[in-house]
Design a protein around this motif. Structure first.
Motif, PDB file in Angstrom:
ATOM      1  N   VAL A 166      -9.328   4.273  -5.864  1.00  0.00           N
ATOM      2  CA  VAL A 166      -7.930   4.705  -6.038  1.00  0.00           C
ATOM      3  C   VAL A 166      -6.985   3.961  -5.087  1.00  0.00           C
ATOM      4  O   VAL A 166      -7.396   3.490  -4.028  1.00  0.00           O
ATOM      5  N   TRP A 168      -2.961   3.831  -3.029  1.00  0.00           N
ATOM      6  CA  TRP A 168      -2.327   4.634  -1.987  1.00  0.00           C
ATOM      7  C   TRP A 168      -1.137   5.454  -2.470  1.00  0.00           C
ATOM      8  O   TRP A 168      -0.627   6.295  -1.737  1.00  0.00           O
ATOM      9  N   LYS A 192     -13.951   5.689  -3.434  1.00  0.00           N
ATOM     10  CA  LYS A 192     -13.423   4.801  -2.388  1.00  0.00           C
ATOM     11  C   LYS A 192     -11.914   4.968  -2.334  1.00  0.00           C
ATOM     12  O   LYS A 192     -11.212   4.722  -3.309  1.00  0.00           O
ATOM     13  N   GLU A 195      -7.347   1.919   1.927  1.00  0.00           N
ATOM     14  CA  GLU A 195      -7.444   1.793   3.382  1.00  0.00           C
ATOM     15  C   GLU A 195      -6.374   2.622   4.107  1.00  0.00           C
ATOM     16  O   GLU A 195      -6.604   3.147   5.188  1.00  0.00           O
ATOM     17  N   GLY A 245      -5.196   0.842  -9.974  1.00  0.00           N
ATOM     18  CA  GLY A 245      -4.663  -0.147  -9.039  1.00  0.00           C
ATOM     19  C   GLY A 245      -3.996  -1.266  -9.816  1.00  0.00           C
ATOM     20  O   GLY A 245      -3.572  -1.087 -10.962  1.00  0.00           O
ATOM     21  N   SER A 246      -3.931  -2.421  -9.197  1.00  0.00           N
ATOM     22  CA  SER A 246      -3.194  -3.537  -9.799  1.00  0.00           C
ATOM     23  C   SER A 246      -4.003  -4.165 -10.941  1.00  0.00           C
ATOM     24  O   SER A 246      -5.240  -4.098 -10.963  1.00  0.00           O
ATOM     25  N   LEU A 268      -3.812   0.548 -14.759  1.00  0.00           N
ATOM     26  CA  LEU A 268      -3.280  -0.608 -14.015  1.00  0.00           C
ATOM     27  C   LEU A 268      -1.755  -0.590 -13.946  1.00  0.00           C
ATOM     28  O   LEU A 268      -1.148   0.461 -13.977  1.00  0.00           O
ATOM     29  N   CYS A 301       3.265   3.528 -11.044  1.00  0.00           N
ATOM     30  CA  CYS A 301       2.948   2.538 -12.074  1.00  0.00           C
ATOM     31  C   CYS A 301       3.748   2.759 -13.348  1.00  0.00           C
ATOM     32  O   CYS A 301       4.073   1.817 -14.056  1.00  0.00           O
ATOM     33  N   GLU A 402       5.517  -6.634 -11.812  1.00  0.00           N
ATOM     34  CA  GLU A 402       5.663  -5.289 -11.273  1.00  0.00           C
ATOM     35  C   GLU A 402       6.142  -5.376  -9.824  1.00  0.00           C
ATOM     36  O   GLU A 402       5.467  -5.960  -8.984  1.00  0.00           O
TER      37      GLU A 402
END
Ligand code: NAD
Length: 517
Positions: A166, A168, A192, A195, A245-246, A268, A301, A402
């Motif tokens: 995932v 942030w 996961k 960070e 994510g991206s 995405l 997103c 984006e």
């Protein structure tokens, strides 16, 4: 790798910031290395977190594999699993104030949004998935078929070890969208976190364990994407990866999983087209369009980042937006009346400012904002003003890529056909919207848009009963809705021949004729 029974948290008022450990095989696990968790509004290091490595990812996968094979979770009845998920939801809800503040401190979302995404949605979504689980048909009779009469069963079975990765921006909500249907279906899971934002997921682990999820079934690893994330995505014992994510990393996930043909769900990027029709109720459409591009400072997103306005309405619409933007409070996200908070990091701020520069260089006009807000309180932290760019054409970088910040690209159109063409002229296909008082007209446009979610006279409306996901390069698969568990199950058909006589079979095509006995 060191393990302890409890997280080594300390009160925040003491000198050392709170330290968060990983959760692997039912134990709190530290590492030699750590992340500093920085408040985006102040740049203050308010906590630290273990920085995991591939050895932690490996330990988590092996714990998940062992527990899946032992059946300690999938052999619990659906009713029993649902009760455990409900208990975890109750426990999260009981910690609403604490989770809201932690969500704001780690991710910068304004308090009202953090409450929605760190508590409201995770709790409601968890209860929803528990309900879906109670109603799920894990085994149903198949149809009777001929010409040799057969019947049978169609079963849904858990896939095995599922990995969830995932980002942030809504760390706990997006984790719940993956973890809960995966657990509901009976899988073992390794999550996961990003960070920068591990805290919510670690609280989820604590509450799932307390609610009764057996050790090793749910694991949380904190680590960098390029080693820990990549290790999980490529791991031969992992059978499914669910990633938000991206688009660039989404493609890497697909490549990494090709070795053992992992199942993937990908959520995405997006470049949502927000179409104002000429009969739209302007007061609602103006506020709705601000909400569409500015929620969480544009770090969503599904944001409506391309505003398509009829040329005849353009100036009035933009002026009304500017008037309304001046009423929005930008500042300390912990204050309950703040509308707009900071961006997640210095890198993200600089990236967004770079897109504004590129738009100017390509001929766009900054009609509002365009920089870092003025004032002492914005000297520290990662701030960008809400920004409206006019004179944008759909071929400009700011209309194609984006931005993931508080930046709106306004594009004129002269016919509905042209608006639909511009809206669909993108590699993304996550979200779109139409504003009109004529529902037939709005529906006609909505049906032509290549996007997984289309809102009419609204935006960001995230109803758990509706599937969420993207067309084109915005993803593969869907999250939420009553079909969510399908993404975390394999289908098995068991067919039973109901005709006892060998003579009725087609085996004679390859075998000698049967002898009579
Ligand atoms: P990102 O792709 O850089 O990172 C997302 C996650 O992937 C992080 O946990 C990161 O550590 C991990 N990662 C990075 N490299 C990896 C690798 N090689 N292998 C495995 N994992 C890896 O995305 P981001 O910049 O953190 O988040 C913003 C992006 O997420 C935007 O593009 C946004 O549109 C997208 N997003 C999509 C949705 C959706 O539902 N469609 C929702 C939120 C965000």
């Amino acid at each position: 790798m060191t393990t302890t029974a409890q997280p080594s948290t300390q009160d925040n008022s003491t000198v050392a910031p709170t330290h968060y450990q990983m959760f692997i095989d039912g134990k709190w696990v530290d590492s030699d290395d750590k992340y500093n968790l920085t408040e985006p509004a102040t740049e203050e290091v308010f906590a630290t977190a273990a920085k995991g490595g591939t050895q932690h990812a490996e330990a988590a996968v092996q714990a998940a594999k062992r527990t899946f094979e032992a059946g300690v979770w999938r052999d619990i009845s659906p009713k029993g699993r649902a009760e455990i998920l409900d208990r975890a939801a109750d426990a999260l809800e009981a910690r609403a104030d604490e989770l809201t503040i932690l969500g704001t401190r780690e991710g910068g979302a304004p308090h009202y949004l953090s409450h929605a995404f760190s508590v409201g949605m995770p709790v409601s979504n968890t209860r929803y998935f528990a309900d879906v689980l109670r109603r799920q048909d894990f085994e149903r009779p198949g149809p009777l078929v001929g010409p040799v009469l057969s019947g049978g069963l169609v079963r849904r079975e858990p896939i095995g070890v599922c990995v969830a990765i995932v980002p942030w921006n809504f760390p706990l909500a997006l984790a719940v969208w993956k973890v809960m249907p995966a657990l509901a279906a009976g899988n073992s899971v390794v999550l996961k976190t990003d960070e920068k934002t591990p805290i919510g997921a670690l609280q989820l682990a604590k509450e799932l364990q307390a609610a009764g999820v057996p050790d090793g079934v749910f694991n949380v690893v904190t680590g960098d994407g390029e080693d820990v994330g990549a290790h999980l995505a490529a791991h031969p014992d992992v059978r499914k990866v669910s990633f938000t994510g991206s688009t660039a990393i989404g493609k890497e996930i697909v490549h990494a999983g090709a070795g053992n043909l992992k199942k993937v769900t990908l959520e995405l990027g997006g470049k949502g087209a927000n179409i104002i029709l000429d009969d739209a109720d302007l007061r609602t459409a103006v506020d709705g369009s601000i909400w569409a591009f500015l929620m969480h400072a544009g770090q969503a997103c599904e944001s409506g980042t391309r505003l398509l306005v009829p040329s005849s309405l353009h100036d009035e619409f933009v002026n009304r937006m500017i008037d309304r933007l001046q009423t929005q409070k930008i500042g300390d996200p912990l204050e309950p009346d703040t509308h707009i908070g900071p961006l997640i990091s210095a890198a993200q701020r600089d990236r967004v400012l770079g897109y504004i520069e590129s738009a100017k260089n390509e001929g766009a006009t900054v009609a509002y904002g365009g920089g870092v807000p003025a004032g002492e309180q914005f000297r520290r932290g990662f701030w960008v003003e809400p920004t409206i760019l006019t004179n944008v054409t759909n071929d400009m970088t700011v209309a194609r890529e984006e931005v993931f910040g508080p930046v709106l690209a306004v594009i004129r159109y002269d016919s509905i056909e042209e608006a639909v063409k511009i809206a669909n002229d993108t590699e993304y296909g996550l979200s779109a919207g139409v504003w009109s008082q004529d529902l037939n007209q709005a529906l006609s446009v909505a049906r032509q848009l290549e996007a997984g979610s289309v809102w009419i006279n609204d935006w960001h409306m995230g109803n758990q009963e509706y599937p969420f996901g993207g067309y084109k390069q915005s993803g593969i698969g869907r999250e939420l809705s009553s079909h969510a568990l399908d993404e975390y199950t394999e289908q098995k058909s068991i067919q039973i021949c109901l005709e006892p006589k060998l003579e009725n079979r087609a085996y004679g095509l390859v075998l000698p004729a049967p002898t009579s006995d």
